[in-house]
Design an enzyme around this catalytic site. Sequence first.
Site, PDB file in Angstrom:
ATOM      1  N   TYR A  62     -10.965 -16.747 -17.717  1.00 43.14           N
ATOM      2  CA  TYR A  62     -10.744 -15.326 -17.432  1.00 43.14           C
ATOM      3  C   TYR A  62     -11.836 -14.723 -16.557  1.00 43.14           C
ATOM      4  O   TYR A  62     -11.672 -13.638 -16.011  1.00 43.14           O
ATOM      5  CB  TYR A  62     -10.628 -14.522 -18.734  1.00 43.14           C
ATOM      6  CG  TYR A  62      -9.441 -14.928 -19.592  1.00 43.14           C
ATOM      7  CD1 TYR A  62      -8.421 -15.717 -19.068  1.00 43.14           C
ATOM      8  CD2 TYR A  62      -9.338 -14.535 -20.905  1.00 43.14           C
ATOM      9  CE1 TYR A  62      -7.343 -16.098 -19.842  1.00 43.14           C
ATOM     10  CE2 TYR A  62      -8.253 -14.904 -21.687  1.00 43.14           C
ATOM     11  CZ  TYR A  62      -7.265 -15.699 -21.154  1.00 43.14           C
ATOM     12  OH  TYR A  62      -6.199 -16.074 -21.918  1.00 43.14           O
ATOM     13  N   ASP A  89      -3.607 -29.505 -27.619  1.00 39.87           N
ATOM     14  CA  ASP A  89      -2.164 -29.697 -27.838  1.00 39.87           C
ATOM     15  C   ASP A  89      -1.896 -30.152 -29.273  1.00 39.87           C
ATOM     16  O   ASP A  89      -0.949 -29.692 -29.921  1.00 39.87           O
ATOM     17  CB  ASP A  89      -1.572 -30.668 -26.808  1.00 39.87           C
ATOM     18  CG  ASP A  89      -2.471 -31.845 -26.495  1.00 39.87           C
ATOM     19  OD1 ASP A  89      -3.684 -31.761 -26.760  1.00 39.87           O
ATOM     20  OD2 ASP A  89      -1.976 -32.864 -25.992  1.00 39.87           O
ATOM     21  N   ASP A 135      -7.321 -17.599 -27.183  1.00 37.61           N
ATOM     22  CA  ASP A 135      -6.369 -16.492 -27.040  1.00 37.61           C
ATOM     23  C   ASP A 135      -5.004 -16.929 -27.584  1.00 37.61           C
ATOM     24  O   ASP A 135      -4.372 -16.246 -28.396  1.00 37.61           O
ATOM     25  CB  ASP A 135      -6.274 -16.139 -25.540  1.00 37.61           C
ATOM     26  CG  ASP A 135      -5.506 -14.854 -25.293  1.00 37.61           C
ATOM     27  OD1 ASP A 135      -5.104 -14.195 -26.268  1.00 37.61           O
ATOM     28  OD2 ASP A 135      -5.308 -14.513 -24.109  1.00 37.61           O
ATOM     29  N   LYS A 193      -9.917 -29.938 -24.500  1.00 39.03           N
ATOM     30  CA  LYS A 193      -8.977 -30.816 -23.788  1.00 39.03           C
ATOM     31  C   LYS A 193      -9.819 -31.858 -23.058  1.00 39.03           C
ATOM     32  O   LYS A 193      -9.751 -32.013 -21.825  1.00 39.03           O
ATOM     33  CB  LYS A 193      -8.117 -29.954 -22.835  1.00 39.03           C
ATOM     34  CG  LYS A 193      -6.958 -30.669 -22.182  1.00 39.03           C
ATOM     35  CD  LYS A 193      -5.839 -31.028 -23.138  1.00 39.03           C
ATOM     36  CE  LYS A 193      -4.769 -31.816 -22.429  1.00 39.03           C
ATOM     37  NZ  LYS A 193      -3.800 -32.450 -23.341  1.00 39.03           N
ATOM     38  N   ASP A 236      -3.318 -16.197 -31.686  1.00 41.34           N
ATOM     39  CA  ASP A 236      -2.018 -15.518 -31.851  1.00 41.34           C
ATOM     40  C   ASP A 236      -1.041 -16.409 -32.624  1.00 41.34           C
ATOM     41  O   ASP A 236      -0.277 -15.930 -33.454  1.00 41.34           O
ATOM     42  CB  ASP A 236      -1.405 -15.171 -30.490  1.00 41.34           C
ATOM     43  CG  ASP A 236      -1.816 -13.781 -30.020  1.00 41.34           C
ATOM     44  OD1 ASP A 236      -2.722 -13.194 -30.656  1.00 41.34           O
ATOM     45  OD2 ASP A 236      -1.232 -13.289 -29.048  1.00 41.34           O
TER      46      ASP A 236
END
Length: 364
Positions: free
Chosen positions: A142, A225, A249, A193, A253
């Site tokens: 970001y 994943d 993020d 990752k 959620d």
Amino acid sequence: MATYRIAVLPGDGIGQEVTPQARRILELVGRAAGLGFDFETALVGGSAIDEAGTPLPPATLALCRQAHAILFGAVGGPKWDTLPQEQRPERGLLGIRKELDLFANLRPATCFPMLVDASPLKRSVVEGTDIMVIRELTGGLYFGEPRGREEFADGGARAVNTMAYTSREIERVARAAFDVAMKRKKRLASVDKANVLVVSQLWREVVTRVAKDYPQVQLEHVLVDNCAMALVHKPTQFDTIVTENTFGDILSDEAAILAGSMGMLPSASLGGQGGRVGLYEPVHGTAPDIAGQGVANPIAAILSVSMLLRYSLERGADADHVDAAVLRVLERGHRTRDIHSAGTKLVGTTEMGDLIASEVEKSY
Ligand code: NAD
């Protein structure tokens, strides 16, 4: 007597309804546990735009800088949706996070036993879930450079974002995560990752190095994943999770769904000034659809107070009093509209606050 300065920033919409309920619980704990609280309320978000012409007035920021902790409601609403991006209410919250360098975002996903059936997942999957997701909040995709977009003559385009982390940024969030894991079940899953991304390889290297200072914590590395799958398949396998900004993020959620309702989810943002100031807020927004009706669930805000006690003031036992009081009120069948179901007792925002306050009082 220890005295703590608490900046109270209710913001907009239901932020103004749930924050006073959270504040009164903190006041009660203070009286019962012999802690002094010095509360000061300030404007932020849309209400600050209306009164002071900016979503983060300098006086509000100054108050936050001097506080031991910030109790935040929520900001935003349709009234301010047409303002340019830079002047929107959300800038108030983003401004505080940036100015105070709040780099670690803590979001618990707890499945309360009496609300298991409110989750869209099967009882056998979610029952017993109690996870804390720690998301790095100020680095990564970001904010990384270069970023931007170029247009091609043939009508096509190319866009770039960069996922960049320094070892220092990784180390400080890793330490925050190990500290949290120490207050929980001493298990930490670091999510990355690393099989593909070089930035994740650095992440893994630094987290492994920091782990040497926390021999009591059991660390595992999980690919993002796999983590996404495991959260809906066997969430009880996790205790504390730490991950970078974008993965966090998405995963926080996803984990939120396990808890059943937005009205139940607290959060904390820690960091800056030597980790001294923390911002505590419900995950939910200003809920314009129910604002002003006295029906909002204050539990997310009240559980944010529990996090404030645990993580900014090192008052874990007092935080336990608040958590237990919330549980007891739910056990007795009291529900606000968002978590109400047949056979339970419907209450409003203030009544829910009254019930929890009375349980907190009784518990000391
Ligand atoms: P929201 O969280 O405000 O509401 C989503 C849904 O959940 C609504 O139906 C609402 O009624 C319900 N809900 C949320 N909290 C509840 C509670 N405590 N009790 C009962 N029901 C509750 O999200 P939204 O509708 O996407 O956003 C509304 C406004 O809030 C927007 O302006 C948005 O930008 C802002 N927002 C602010 C924050 C923040 O300040 N941190 C976070 C999210 C959204």
